[in-house]
Design a protein around this motif. Structure first.
Motif, PDB file in Angstrom:
ATOM      1  N   LEU A 153      36.417 -11.522   7.368  1.00 28.70           N
ATOM      2  CA  LEU A 153      37.146 -12.711   6.933  1.00 28.70           C
ATOM      3  C   LEU A 153      38.616 -12.633   7.352  1.00 28.70           C
ATOM      4  O   LEU A 153      39.202 -13.617   7.778  1.00 28.70           O
ATOM      5  N   ALA A 154      39.218 -11.439   7.217  1.00 27.88           N
ATOM      6  CA  ALA A 154      40.631 -11.256   7.545  1.00 27.88           C
ATOM      7  C   ALA A 154      40.877  -9.804   7.925  1.00 27.88           C
ATOM      8  O   ALA A 154      40.117  -8.911   7.530  1.00 27.88           O
TER       9      ALA A 154
ATOM     10  N   LEU B 184      38.352  -1.331   3.269  1.00 23.86           N
ATOM     11  CA  LEU B 184      37.646  -2.617   3.325  1.00 23.86           C
ATOM     12  C   LEU B 184      37.410  -3.131   1.909  1.00 23.86           C
ATOM     13  O   LEU B 184      37.063  -2.346   1.014  1.00 23.86           O
ATOM     14  N   ILE B 185      37.616  -4.426   1.722  1.00 23.29           N
ATOM     15  CA  ILE B 185      37.319  -5.085   0.443  1.00 23.29           C
ATOM     16  C   ILE B 185      36.455  -6.307   0.733  1.00 23.29           C
ATOM     17  O   ILE B 185      36.683  -7.020   1.717  1.00 23.29           O
ATOM     18  N   HIS B 186      35.501  -6.546  -0.134  1.00 22.93           N
ATOM     19  CA  HIS B 186      34.632  -7.714  -0.035  1.00 22.93           C
ATOM     20  C   HIS B 186      35.342  -8.923  -0.653  1.00 22.93           C
ATOM     21  O   HIS B 186      35.864  -8.852  -1.762  1.00 22.93           O
TER      22      HIS B 186
ATOM     23  N   LEU C 258      45.594  -6.693  -1.782  1.00 26.60           N
ATOM     24  CA  LEU C 258      45.267  -5.427  -2.458  1.00 26.60           C
ATOM     25  C   LEU C 258      45.362  -4.234  -1.506  1.00 26.60           C
ATOM     26  O   LEU C 258      44.890  -3.147  -1.809  1.00 26.60           O
ATOM     27  N   GLY C 259      45.979  -4.449  -0.339  1.00 24.12           N
ATOM     28  CA  GLY C 259      46.250  -3.353   0.583  1.00 24.12           C
ATOM     29  C   GLY C 259      45.123  -3.020   1.531  1.00 24.12           C
ATOM     30  O   GLY C 259      45.186  -2.018   2.243  1.00 24.12           O
ATOM     31  N   GLU C 260      44.100  -3.871   1.585  1.00 24.55           N
ATOM     32  CA  GLU C 260      42.987  -3.578   2.487  1.00 24.55           C
ATOM     33  C   GLU C 260      43.336  -3.947   3.918  1.00 24.55           C
ATOM     34  O   GLU C 260      44.157  -4.819   4.161  1.00 24.55           O
ATOM     35  N   ASN C 261      42.683  -3.258   4.852  1.00 24.31           N
ATOM     36  CA  ASN C 261      42.830  -3.560   6.274  1.00 24.31           C
ATOM     37  C   ASN C 261      41.841  -4.617   6.734  1.00 24.31           C
ATOM     38  O   ASN C 261      42.143  -5.401   7.629  1.00 24.31           O
ATOM     39  N   ILE C 262      40.641  -4.604   6.136  1.00 21.01           N
ATOM     40  CA  ILE C 262      39.597  -5.530   6.547  1.00 21.01           C
ATOM     41  C   ILE C 262      38.983  -6.156   5.298  1.00 21.01           C
ATOM     42  O   ILE C 262      38.546  -5.449   4.389  1.00 21.01           O
ATOM     43  N   THR C 263      38.994  -7.495   5.275  1.00 17.24           N
ATOM     44  CA  THR C 263      38.349  -8.238   4.199  1.00 17.24           C
ATOM     45  C   THR C 263      37.021  -8.741   4.754  1.00 17.24           C
ATOM     46  O   THR C 263      36.995  -9.402   5.792  1.00 17.24           O
ATOM     47  N   THR C 264      35.931  -8.392   4.075  1.00 16.17           N
ATOM     48  CA  THR C 264      34.595  -8.757   4.538  1.00 16.17           C
ATOM     49  C   THR C 264      34.043  -9.918   3.726  1.00 16.17           C
ATOM     50  O   THR C 264      34.511 -10.193   2.617  1.00 16.17           O
ATOM     51  N   SER C 265      33.030 -10.563   4.271  1.00 14.93           N
ATOM     52  CA  SER C 265      32.328 -11.625   3.571  1.00 14.93           C
ATOM     53  C   SER C 265      30.833 -11.451   3.818  1.00 14.93           C
ATOM     54  O   SER C 265      30.420 -11.131   4.933  1.00 14.93           O
TER      55      SER C 265
ATOM     56  N   MET D 105      36.490   2.979   1.445  1.00 17.96           N
ATOM     57  CA  MET D 105      37.320   3.622   2.455  1.00 17.96           C
ATOM     58  C   MET D 105      36.401   4.094   3.581  1.00 17.96           C
ATOM     59  O   MET D 105      35.214   4.349   3.371  1.00 17.96           O
ATOM     60  N   SER D 106      36.993   4.225   4.771  1.00 17.67           N
ATOM     61  CA  SER D 106      36.188   4.630   5.924  1.00 17.67           C
ATOM     62  C   SER D 106      37.049   5.336   6.958  1.00 17.67           C
ATOM     63  O   SER D 106      38.283   5.311   6.880  1.00 17.67           O
TER      64      SER D 106
END
Length: 181
Positions: free
Chosen positions: A7-8, A63-65, A84-91, A151-152
């Protein structure tokens, strides 16, 4: 069923809580997000560096959903990608249900391996008062439930953009549940 996608994407060269959204980010194998404060082979989170700066960096990419943001909005908190400090927002991907070692192909080339759950700290309440209790709680048995994403580490580098597809590759069984890292 929705297909999983990015998503972002976000990064910040300084150690601040939130990260600015970008048109794209470049993942570097074994290091993390190019231009991000958490880039490195060894741990970059300040509290962890203070304890032992030689620890491996298992938190290269956060990553955050996006579905968490919907849940937080319902509880009265307006939170957007990168906040919230995430690098990748998933959907469309149940990140918290993935086993340790799951590999995620992000777009045409990049691959990250999930190392564990983010363990949100008190900084989250400085961002929005009371938010910590929304992202860390307890289930009906009293066990701690962490909802702040995963985290990854970067296995294969590449550019990641909003709209990129996410392919999930589960590790061989037996699957190990995610633990905080």
């Amino acid at each position: 069923m929705l297909s999983a996608s990015v998503l972002a994407v976000s990064r910040d060269a300084k150690h601040r809580f939130s990260k600015a959204n970008q048109h794209s980010i470049r993942l570097l194998a074994g290091l993390g997000v190019e231009g991000d404060a958490h880039l490195g082979v060894t741990v970059q989170h300040r509290s962890r560096v203070a304890r032992d700066p030689s620890q491996p960096n298992l938190r290269q990419v956060h990553l955050i959903h996006a579905e968490l943001f919907d849940e937080l909005r319902a509880a009265g908190y307006d939170v957007a990608p990168g906040d919230l400090g995430e690098n990748i927002t998933t959907s469309g991907l149940a990140l918290l249900d993935l086993p340790t070692g799951t590999r995620l192909r992000l777009g045409p080339a990049a691959v990250v391996e999930v190392t564990g759950l983010r363990n949100p700290c008190l900084q989250i309440d400085a961002f929005r008062s009371g938010l910590l209790k929304e992202v860390v709680g307890r289930d009906e048995t009293g066990a701690v439930v962490r909802k702040g994403g995963v985290m990854s580490v970067v296995v294969v580098g590449g550019v990641v953009r909003p709209g990129d597809a996410i392919a999930v590759e589960l590790p061989d069984p037996p699957h190990r549940p995610l633990e905080r890292v």
